[in-house]
Design a protein around this motif. Structure first.
Motif, mmCIF file in Angstrom:
data_model
loop_
_atom_site.group_PDB
_atom_site.id
_atom_site.type_symbol
_atom_site.label_atom_id
_atom_site.label_comp_id
_atom_site.label_asym_id
_atom_site.label_seq_id
_atom_site.Cartn_x
_atom_site.Cartn_y
_atom_site.Cartn_z
ATOM 1 N N ASP A 34 46.081 38.888 42.108
ATOM 2 C CA ASP A 34 45.026 40.043 42.005
ATOM 3 C C ASP A 34 45.375 40.747 40.859
ATOM 4 O O ASP A 34 45.959 40.527 39.871
ATOM 5 C CB ASP A 34 45.640 40.989 43.413
ATOM 6 N N LYS A 35 44.289 41.851 40.647
ATOM 7 C CA LYS A 35 44.318 42.513 39.306
ATOM 8 C C LYS A 35 45.623 43.326 39.101
ATOM 9 O O LYS A 35 46.076 43.109 37.884
ATOM 10 C CB LYS A 35 43.356 43.387 39.426
ATOM 11 N N SER A 68 38.799 41.915 32.734
ATOM 12 C CA SER A 68 37.578 42.925 33.171
ATOM 13 C C SER A 68 36.626 42.088 33.765
ATOM 14 O O SER A 68 36.006 42.757 34.618
ATOM 15 C CB SER A 68 37.420 43.370 31.535
ATOM 16 N N GLU A 71 37.421 41.292 37.309
ATOM 17 C CA GLU A 71 37.361 42.638 38.048
ATOM 18 C C GLU A 71 36.072 43.230 38.348
ATOM 19 O O GLU A 71 35.799 43.444 39.487
ATOM 20 C CB GLU A 71 38.199 43.703 37.372
ATOM 21 N N THR A 74 34.471 40.786 40.997
ATOM 22 C CA THR A 74 35.282 41.185 42.481
ATOM 23 C C THR A 74 34.443 42.567 43.031
ATOM 24 O O THR A 74 34.138 42.678 44.201
ATOM 25 C CB THR A 74 36.724 41.606 42.189
ATOM 26 N N ASN A 75 34.376 43.601 42.235
ATOM 27 C CA ASN A 75 33.636 44.583 42.478
ATOM 28 C C ASN A 75 32.244 44.452 42.984
ATOM 29 O O ASN A 75 31.601 44.996 43.962
ATOM 30 C CB ASN A 75 33.423 45.872 41.446
#
Length: 144
Positions: A34-35, A68, A71, A74-75
């Motif tokens: 995960d991030k 980046s 992420e 994912t968002n």
């Protein structure tokens, strides 16, 4: 002396034949990073790099840009899931007062008037048809 790049703890040296000194293995049941895990690993790489041959700036920039991008994807996926749930609820609400035919889990056809829509905490909508609650709108095969 080997250092775990994630926890920062000192690991025992391994000098057996075939073993690499300083190598570590981490077990992750889902095999996904995960991030937060990525950032911990990246910071650990920076903290524990060899001063005589530091990490290439291009490599670190490439890793950060990849992070980046992942992420943001994912968002976006999370937002798309919320939009899809909202659209499903809106579609179900549009059926109120209409006569529908749906197929139950036993492959039997049922018809009736849609009376109301219920939405669960996770955004899944069900409808009440002719007094029977919990009908999945995706099982509707005809709307009159």
């Amino acid at each position: 002396m080997a250092v775990d790049p994630i926890s920062g703890k000192t690991l025992p040296e391994t000098t057996k034949a075939g073993a690499q000194s300083g190598s570590t293995s981490a077990s992750n049941p889902s095999a996904a990073l995960d991030k937060d895990g990525f950032l911990k690993l990246f910071v650990a790489q920076l903290q524990h790099q060899d001063p005589s041959s530091p990490m290439d700036t291009n490599d670190s920039m490439q890793q950060m840009s990849s992070f980046s991008m992942v992420e943001q994807i994912t968002n976006m996926a999370s937002t798309n899931t919320k939009i899809a749930a909202s659209l499903n609820t809106s579609s179900a609400v549009g059926l109120i007062g209409r006569t529908v035919t749906y197929m139950d889990s036993n492959d039997q056809l049922h018809s009736g008037n849609v009376e109301k829509v219920a939405t669960s905490k996770d955004g899944v909508s069900t409808i009440t048809v002719a007094g029977l609650a919990g009908v999945d709108p995706s099982t509707i095969i005809e709307v009159a």
